[in-house]
Design a protein around this motif. Structure first.
Motif, PDB file in Angstrom:
ATOM      1  N   GLU A  55      -6.052 -13.417  -5.422  1.00 57.23           N
ATOM      2  CA  GLU A  55      -7.106 -14.378  -5.722  1.00 57.23           C
ATOM      3  C   GLU A  55      -6.563 -15.697  -6.265  1.00 57.23           C
ATOM      4  OE1 GLU A  55      -9.785 -12.390  -8.337  1.00 57.23           O
ATOM      5  OE2 GLU A  55     -10.178 -10.760  -6.930  1.00 57.23           O
ATOM      6  N   ASN A  56      -5.230 -15.834  -6.239  1.00 58.27           N
ATOM      7  CA  ASN A  56      -4.574 -17.064  -6.721  1.00 58.27           C
ATOM      8  C   ASN A  56      -4.953 -17.394  -8.165  1.00 58.27           C
ATOM      9  OD1 ASN A  56      -3.172 -17.751  -4.265  1.00 58.27           O
ATOM     10  ND2 ASN A  56      -5.152 -18.332  -3.405  1.00 58.27           N
ATOM     11  N   LYS A  57      -5.047 -16.366  -8.991  1.00 59.69           N
ATOM     12  CA  LYS A  57      -5.423 -16.573 -10.384  1.00 59.69           C
ATOM     13  C   LYS A  57      -4.248 -16.456 -11.343  1.00 59.69           C
ATOM     14  CE  LYS A  57     -10.287 -15.337  -9.951  1.00 59.69           C
ATOM     15  NZ  LYS A  57     -11.391 -14.448 -10.375  1.00 59.69           N
ATOM     16  N   LEU A  58      -3.067 -16.238 -10.795  1.00 54.74           N
ATOM     17  CA  LEU A  58      -1.901 -16.136 -11.666  1.00 54.74           C
ATOM     18  C   LEU A  58      -1.446 -17.490 -12.184  1.00 54.74           C
ATOM     19  CD1 LEU A  58       0.280 -13.392  -9.953  1.00 54.74           C
ATOM     20  CD2 LEU A  58      -0.867 -13.263 -12.157  1.00 54.74           C
ATOM     21  N   GLU A  59      -1.939 -18.555 -11.576  1.00 50.28           N
ATOM     22  CA  GLU A  59      -1.522 -19.889 -12.012  1.00 50.28           C
ATOM     23  C   GLU A  59      -1.959 -20.183 -13.441  1.00 50.28           C
ATOM     24  OE1 GLU A  59      -5.149 -22.462 -10.029  1.00 50.28           O
ATOM     25  OE2 GLU A  59      -3.443 -21.892  -8.790  1.00 50.28           O
ATOM     26  N   VAL A  60      -2.989 -19.476 -13.926  1.00 50.76           N
ATOM     27  CA  VAL A  60      -3.434 -19.693 -15.308  1.00 50.76           C
ATOM     28  C   VAL A  60      -2.404 -19.177 -16.304  1.00 50.76           C
ATOM     29  CG1 VAL A  60      -5.859 -19.598 -14.657  1.00 50.76           C
ATOM     30  CG2 VAL A  60      -4.709 -17.509 -15.425  1.00 50.76           C
ATOM     31  N   THR A  61      -1.495 -18.313 -15.829  1.00 53.83           N
ATOM     32  CA  THR A  61      -0.467 -17.782 -16.716  1.00 53.83           C
ATOM     33  C   THR A  61       0.764 -18.688 -16.762  1.00 53.83           C
ATOM     34  OG1 THR A  61       0.602 -16.481 -14.967  1.00 53.83           O
ATOM     35  CG2 THR A  61      -1.210 -15.435 -16.176  1.00 53.83           C
ATOM     36  N   GLY A  62       0.729 -19.761 -15.970  1.00 53.19           N
ATOM     37  CA  GLY A  62       1.889 -20.639 -15.921  1.00 53.19           C
ATOM     38  C   GLY A  62       2.705 -20.364 -14.665  1.00 53.19           C
ATOM     39  N   GLU A  63       3.838 -20.991 -14.572  1.00 54.07           N
ATOM     40  CA  GLU A  63       4.679 -20.857 -13.382  1.00 54.07           C
ATOM     41  C   GLU A  63       5.474 -19.555 -13.434  1.00 54.07           C
ATOM     42  OE1 GLU A  63       4.661 -22.802 -10.730  1.00 54.07           O
ATOM     43  OE2 GLU A  63       3.051 -23.952 -11.685  1.00 54.07           O
ATOM     44  N   VAL A  64       4.808 -18.440 -13.151  1.00 60.38           N
ATOM     45  CA  VAL A  64       5.468 -17.137 -13.117  1.00 60.38           C
ATOM     46  C   VAL A  64       5.236 -16.519 -11.742  1.00 60.38           C
ATOM     47  CG1 VAL A  64       5.629 -14.841 -14.131  1.00 60.38           C
ATOM     48  CG2 VAL A  64       5.125 -16.807 -15.584  1.00 60.38           C
ATOM     49  N   ASP A  65       6.313 -16.162 -11.073  1.00 65.83           N
ATOM     50  CA  ASP A  65       6.219 -15.559  -9.748  1.00 65.83           C
ATOM     51  C   ASP A  65       5.677 -14.141  -9.859  1.00 65.83           C
ATOM     52  OD1 ASP A  65       7.047 -15.483  -6.809  1.00 65.83           O
ATOM     53  OD2 ASP A  65       8.124 -13.767  -7.653  1.00 65.83           O
ATOM     54  N   GLU A  66       4.734 -13.794  -8.966  1.00 68.44           N
ATOM     55  CA  GLU A  66       4.118 -12.461  -9.053  1.00 68.44           C
ATOM     56  C   GLU A  66       5.117 -11.334  -8.808  1.00 68.44           C
ATOM     57  OE1 GLU A  66       2.582 -14.121  -4.980  1.00 68.44           O
ATOM     58  OE2 GLU A  66       2.875 -14.871  -7.006  1.00 68.44           O
ATOM     59  N   GLN A  67       6.116 -11.591  -7.952  1.00 68.51           N
ATOM     60  CA  GLN A  67       7.125 -10.556  -7.727  1.00 68.51           C
ATOM     61  C   GLN A  67       7.959 -10.338  -8.989  1.00 68.51           C
ATOM     62  OE1 GLN A  67       7.612  -8.626  -4.780  1.00 68.51           O
ATOM     63  NE2 GLN A  67       8.801  -7.470  -6.283  1.00 68.51           N
ATOM     64  N   ALA A  68       8.240 -11.413  -9.707  1.00 67.22           N
ATOM     65  CA  ALA A  68       8.972 -11.286 -10.966  1.00 67.22           C
ATOM     66  C   ALA A  68       8.150 -10.504 -11.990  1.00 67.22           C
ATOM     67  CB  ALA A  68       9.323 -12.671 -11.512  1.00 67.22           C
ATOM     68  N   MET A  69       6.844 -10.753 -12.017  1.00 74.49           N
ATOM     69  CA  MET A  69       5.973 -10.004 -12.918  1.00 74.49           C
ATOM     70  C   MET A  69       5.975  -8.527 -12.551  1.00 74.49           C
ATOM     71  SD  MET A  69       2.696 -12.581 -13.200  1.00 74.49           S
ATOM     72  CE  MET A  69       1.789 -11.471 -14.278  1.00 74.49           C
ATOM     73  N   LEU A  70       5.913  -8.240 -11.265  1.00 77.10           N
ATOM     74  CA  LEU A  70       5.919  -6.860 -10.793  1.00 77.10           C
ATOM     75  C   LEU A  70       7.221  -6.168 -11.169  1.00 77.10           C
ATOM     76  CD1 LEU A  70       3.898  -5.166  -9.093  1.00 77.10           C
ATOM     77  CD2 LEU A  70       5.312  -5.696  -7.110  1.00 77.10           C
ATOM     78  N   ASP A  71       8.335  -6.852 -10.954  1.00 81.80           N
ATOM     79  CA  ASP A  71       9.639  -6.279 -11.294  1.00 81.80           C
ATOM     80  C   ASP A  71       9.744  -6.004 -12.790  1.00 81.80           C
ATOM     81  OD1 ASP A  71      10.387  -6.405  -8.646  1.00 81.80           O
ATOM     82  OD2 ASP A  71      11.469  -8.303  -8.851  1.00 81.80           O
TER      83      ASP A  71
END
Length: 201
Positions: A169-185
């Motif tokens: 949903e492209n809502k990760l941008e509210v968390t700042g510049e964090v890549d979703e794959q990095a978050m998953l890892d």
């Protein structure tokens, strides 16, 4: 419209399922109807009701096709360690959410009309997903009870799903510049490290 005998029952079913997937990918689930599916494959709505019980049934078959793709992508090579296998599974889940967002969302957004029960043939697919996660987690902490493994697998995958849903949903941008794959890892590395530590505790 196509003639009644132009396709077999199985062929008509496959055509309708593919039409649902294409329509949802283009227009979203909210605009889907039996009439639109029938028009796309050039049959009457009445013919579709000879193959599917109702729109719910049609959507479930389309969702099953999406889950089959996901389960195939989540199949980890036997030579992978459990942590690597779970990383591969989670990445496949995230990739589907990103590349086929509308179809991925349909799996989780669709609700049966009148609270009708979900058929067993469909539930088997979601069960398979969690079983694969449980198998890998059991390899990491095989002294844990079946109940503990069951809970941990669902806790971990609920978190994976949360990241995938926000990414879709492209809502990760509210968390700042964090890549979703990095978050998953990060999620997997920290949760699995803790889980593996239970084996020696």
């Amino acid at each position: 419209m196509a003639r009644r005998n132009q396709h077999s029952r199985e062929e008509l079913q496959a055509l309708a399922i593919e039409a649902v997937r294409e329509l949802v990918a283009e227009q979203g689930l909210a605009k889907l109807s039996v009439r639109k599916v029938a028009e796309k494959i050039r049959y009457t709505p009445g013919m579709l009701y000879h193959v599917f019980t109702n729109l719910d049934d049609l959507i479930l078959h389309a969702n099953a096709a999406t889950l089959d793709i996901l389960l195939a992508d989540m199949r980890a090579p036997v030579d992978l360690g459990p942590s690597q296998a779970l990383h591969k599974m989670a990445s496949a889940y995230l990739r589907l959410a990103r590349t086929q967002t509308a179809l991925w969302q349909m799996v989780f957004m669709h609700r049966m009309q009148h609270a009708a029960p979900v058929p067993a043939w469909y539930q088997q697919r979601t069960t398979q997903l969690f079983e694969r996660v449980e198998q890998q987690m059991a390899r990491m902490a095989d002294r844990q009870s079946v109940e503990a493994i069951h809970l941990a697998a669902r806790t971990l995958w609920s978190s994976v799903h949360g990241i995938a849903a926000l990414a879709a949903e492209n809502k990760l941008e509210v968390t700042g510049e964090v890549d979703e794959q990095a978050m998953l890892d990060s999620l997997l590395e920290n949760y699995l490290k803790s889980w593996a530590g239970l084996e020696s505790s």
